[in-house]
Design a protein around this motif. Structure first.
Motif, PDB file in Angstrom:
ATOM      1  N   LEU A 174      21.040  -4.383  36.411  1.00  0.00           N
ATOM      2  CA  LEU A 174      22.073  -5.416  36.486  1.00  0.00           C
ATOM      3  C   LEU A 174      23.188  -5.123  35.478  1.00  0.00           C
ATOM      4  O   LEU A 174      24.368  -5.258  35.776  1.00  0.00           O
ATOM      5  CB  LEU A 174      21.472  -6.799  36.215  1.00  0.00           C
ATOM      6  CG  LEU A 174      20.716  -7.438  37.375  1.00  0.00           C
ATOM      7  CD1 LEU A 174      20.040  -8.723  36.938  1.00  0.00           C
ATOM      8  CD2 LEU A 174      21.655  -7.719  38.545  1.00  0.00           C
ATOM      9  N   THR A 177      25.561  -2.477  36.499  1.00  0.00           N
ATOM     10  CA  THR A 177      26.511  -2.861  37.538  1.00  0.00           C
ATOM     11  C   THR A 177      27.418  -3.993  37.061  1.00  0.00           C
ATOM     12  O   THR A 177      28.036  -4.684  37.873  1.00  0.00           O
ATOM     13  CB  THR A 177      25.785  -3.272  38.831  1.00  0.00           C
ATOM     14  OG1 THR A 177      24.835  -4.301  38.506  1.00  0.00           O
ATOM     15  CG2 THR A 177      25.041  -2.112  39.452  1.00  0.00           C
ATOM     16  N   VAL A 179      26.789  -6.923  35.299  1.00  0.00           N
ATOM     17  CA  VAL A 179      26.354  -8.316  35.190  1.00  0.00           C
ATOM     18  C   VAL A 179      25.931  -8.590  33.743  1.00  0.00           C
ATOM     19  O   VAL A 179      25.013  -7.954  33.236  1.00  0.00           O
ATOM     20  CB  VAL A 179      25.179  -8.606  36.152  1.00  0.00           C
ATOM     21  CG1 VAL A 179      24.672 -10.030  35.971  1.00  0.00           C
ATOM     22  CG2 VAL A 179      25.610  -8.373  37.594  1.00  0.00           C
ATOM     23  N   ALA A 184      22.648 -15.344  35.324  1.00  0.00           N
ATOM     24  CA  ALA A 184      22.448 -14.454  36.472  1.00  0.00           C
ATOM     25  C   ALA A 184      21.227 -13.556  36.265  1.00  0.00           C
ATOM     26  O   ALA A 184      20.425 -13.356  37.182  1.00  0.00           O
ATOM     27  CB  ALA A 184      23.703 -13.613  36.706  1.00  0.00           C
ATOM     28  N   HIS A 185      21.070 -13.043  35.032  1.00  0.00           N
ATOM     29  CA  HIS A 185      19.905 -12.196  34.736  1.00  0.00           C
ATOM     30  C   HIS A 185      18.605 -12.976  34.943  1.00  0.00           C
ATOM     31  O   HIS A 185      17.654 -12.483  35.540  1.00  0.00           O
ATOM     32  CB  HIS A 185      19.967 -11.692  33.290  1.00  0.00           C
ATOM     33  CG  HIS A 185      20.749 -10.427  33.124  1.00  0.00           C
ATOM     34  ND1 HIS A 185      20.184  -9.192  33.206  1.00  0.00           N
ATOM     35  CD2 HIS A 185      22.069 -10.228  32.904  1.00  0.00           C
ATOM     36  CE1 HIS A 185      21.107  -8.263  33.030  1.00  0.00           C
ATOM     37  NE2 HIS A 185      22.270  -8.869  32.843  1.00  0.00           N
TER      38      HIS A 185
ATOM     39  N   LEU B 109      19.220  -7.420  42.695  1.00  0.00           N
ATOM     40  CA  LEU B 109      20.646  -7.132  42.531  1.00  0.00           C
ATOM     41  C   LEU B 109      21.498  -8.140  43.306  1.00  0.00           C
ATOM     42  O   LEU B 109      22.510  -8.623  42.788  1.00  0.00           O
ATOM     43  CB  LEU B 109      20.955  -5.698  42.997  1.00  0.00           C
ATOM     44  CG  LEU B 109      20.387  -4.596  42.084  1.00  0.00           C
ATOM     45  CD1 LEU B 109      20.588  -3.221  42.698  1.00  0.00           C
ATOM     46  CD2 LEU B 109      21.051  -4.655  40.701  1.00  0.00           C
ATOM     47  N   ALA B 110      21.086  -8.479  44.531  1.00  0.00           N
ATOM     48  CA  ALA B 110      21.867  -9.429  45.337  1.00  0.00           C
ATOM     49  C   ALA B 110      21.971 -10.772  44.614  1.00  0.00           C
ATOM     50  O   ALA B 110      23.059 -11.351  44.509  1.00  0.00           O
ATOM     51  CB  ALA B 110      21.214  -9.598  46.712  1.00  0.00           C
ATOM     52  N   TRP B 113      24.197 -10.367  41.386  1.00  0.00           N
ATOM     53  CA  TRP B 113      25.621 -10.165  41.694  1.00  0.00           C
ATOM     54  C   TRP B 113      26.276 -11.450  42.172  1.00  0.00           C
ATOM     55  O   TRP B 113      27.365 -11.813  41.721  1.00  0.00           O
ATOM     56  CB  TRP B 113      25.782  -9.072  42.761  1.00  0.00           C
ATOM     57  CG  TRP B 113      25.475  -7.695  42.256  1.00  0.00           C
ATOM     58  CD1 TRP B 113      25.440  -7.294  40.948  1.00  0.00           C
ATOM     59  CD2 TRP B 113      25.144  -6.544  43.050  1.00  0.00           C
ATOM     60  NE1 TRP B 113      25.106  -5.963  40.881  1.00  0.00           N
ATOM     61  CE2 TRP B 113      24.919  -5.464  42.130  1.00  0.00           C
ATOM     62  CE3 TRP B 113      25.011  -6.318  44.411  1.00  0.00           C
ATOM     63  CZ2 TRP B 113      24.573  -4.187  42.566  1.00  0.00           C
ATOM     64  CZ3 TRP B 113      24.668  -5.043  44.850  1.00  0.00           C
ATOM     65  CH2 TRP B 113      24.445  -3.990  43.934  1.00  0.00           C
ATOM     66  N   HIS B 116      26.579 -13.975  39.299  1.00  0.00           N
ATOM     67  CA  HIS B 116      27.579 -13.500  38.342  1.00  0.00           C
ATOM     68  C   HIS B 116      28.990 -13.731  38.884  1.00  0.00           C
ATOM     69  O   HIS B 116      29.853 -14.277  38.195  1.00  0.00           O
ATOM     70  CB  HIS B 116      27.336 -12.015  38.076  1.00  0.00           C
ATOM     71  CG  HIS B 116      28.358 -11.377  37.186  1.00  0.00           C
ATOM     72  ND1 HIS B 116      28.360 -11.558  35.823  1.00  0.00           N
ATOM     73  CD2 HIS B 116      29.426 -10.577  37.468  1.00  0.00           C
ATOM     74  CE1 HIS B 116      29.381 -10.883  35.296  1.00  0.00           C
ATOM     75  NE2 HIS B 116      30.039 -10.289  36.276  1.00  0.00           N
ATOM     76  N   ALA B 117      29.215 -13.346  40.153  1.00  0.00           N
ATOM     77  CA  ALA B 117      30.550 -13.453  40.738  1.00  0.00           C
ATOM     78  C   ALA B 117      30.979 -14.917  40.846  1.00  0.00           C
ATOM     79  O   ALA B 117      32.118 -15.268  40.516  1.00  0.00           O
ATOM     80  CB  ALA B 117      30.568 -12.791  42.125  1.00  0.00           C
TER      81      ALA B 117
END
Lengths: 242, 127
Positions: A174, A177, A179, A184-185, B109-110, B113, B116-117
């Protein structure tokens, strides 16, 4: 000696002691390795107990008739997840839309890619169905697997191994990329790697810990609701070949 | 201790009953988890400004914590089932390995991401 083994191996007592002992060895090994996520006590215990069964020629059913008393506690432990969930309810309210969207996307990607990879590489439908709910915390994953026609025991193993993969690789992937948000983590670790990955991020940041608890709980609910519907659709499209 | 175990098992039982009577696709313990979380949140909002500690019984909190902390142990009996499936694992090792690693990392990852976005987009709007 043989007589003693025969009488002990059919009592729950022997297998309860063996299971607890193997797990304690796993905990001690992890501590000796400096608490690295690479040494997982669950994996160590499964290897030790599994090895013992193979060496002694004990059928799994004999072992499980004793170990089922430990297995039973998975239900109460799942109910107990309500407490961290209730403790973090204010975080849910604050980022409800963002979290809902991320959970929905992550849940569907995880389930459908699991089914897809297995079927594309020629794996049996029962394996694909066992793969579908494996991101979720193991007791929920096993219940969902038996609901949709997978193998709960296979799902349990996949859930544990998936949790280890997410714990070992998740944070660095993460980060690579771009993040950086701990929310989010945490959510990603809880969704994809449940308890094992959540324990890893929880050690890094308290906000990540809160969101990983949410990731576990909410993905459990979402998968339990979405998996039977998704599988019914795949059956209708005859993609599962059953 | 006994009271807390009673509460947890009671909610599991309610969950199991709801699962079979209402024919819900969600497993009983999961229903129990969300019912108990709901009950705790309602209890807490009734307690009002007294704070979160006052609303969750300390004893239930500690019993639940120890159950969740040692959840790993509870996975072992099911995980040992892998010895009964050695044949299946050997026969389908490639789809299992690729499916496991691929779907775990894609799901991770999905989620990361999208979260985060969307959080970044909200922060930008607020500014």
């Amino acid at each position: 000696m043989h007589q003693l083994w025969v009488s002990l191996s059919v009592t729950p007592l022997l297998w309860l002691v063996v299971t607890l002992g193997a797990y304690l060895i796993g905990v001690a090994l992890r501590r000796a390795a400096g608490d690295t996520p690479l040494v997982n006590p669950v994996l160590v215990a499964i290897a030790l107990v599994g090895g013992l069964l193979l060496v002694t020629g004990t059928p799994y059913a004999t072992y499980f008739s004793g170990a089922k008393f430990i297995h039973f506690l998975l239900g109460p432990a799942t109910v107990a997840l309500a407490i961290p969930l209730a403790d973090n309810i204010h975080h849910v309210r604050r980022s409800l839309v963002e979290m809902g969207a991320a959970l929905l996307v992550g849940c569907l990607v995880s389930m459908l890619s699991g089914i897809g990879f297995v079927l594309l590489l020629g794996g049996p439908a029962q394996v694909a169905l066992s793969m579908a709910p494996k991101a979720v915390t193991t007791p929920i994953a096993m219940a969902v697997a038996s609901e949709i026609g997978g193998l709960p025991a296979l799902t349990a193993v996949l859930a544990i191994l998936g949790g280890i993969i997410a714990a070992v690789l998740g944070e660095s992937l993460l980060r690579a990329t771009g993040v950086r948000d701990w929310r989010a983590h945490g959510l990603a670790a809880g969704l994809a790697g449940s308890g094992i990955a959540a324990a890893q991020v929880a050690g890094r940041d308290p906000l990540a810990a809160a969101f990983s608890a949410l990731g576990i709980g909410l993905n459990g609910l979402l998968t339990a609701l979405a998996a039977p519907a998704a599988v019914a659709l795949l059956h209708r499209l005859h993609w599962l070949g059953m | 201790m006994i009271e807390s175990l009673f509460v947890i098992l009671l909610f599991q039982l309610i969950g199991e009953i709801a699962h079979s009577v209402l024919d819900l696709p969600v497993p009983g313990p999961v229903i129990g988890m969300f019912l108990l979380a709901g009950a705790l949140v309602i209890r807490r909002s009734r307690a009002g400004a007294a704070g979160r500690e006052a609303a969750t019984p300390a004893e239930l909190d500690s019993v639940a914590r120890s159950l969740v902390r040692h959840m790993g142990l509870l996975f072992v009996p099911a995980g040992v089932g892998v010895v009964a499936m050695a044949g299946l694992l050997r026969a389908a090792w490639l789809p299992i390995a690729v499916g496991l690693v691929g779907s775990t990392l894609l799901g991770l990852l999905a989620t990361g991401w999208v979260m985060h976005a969307l959080l970044a987009a909200r922060a930008a709007r607020a500014r």
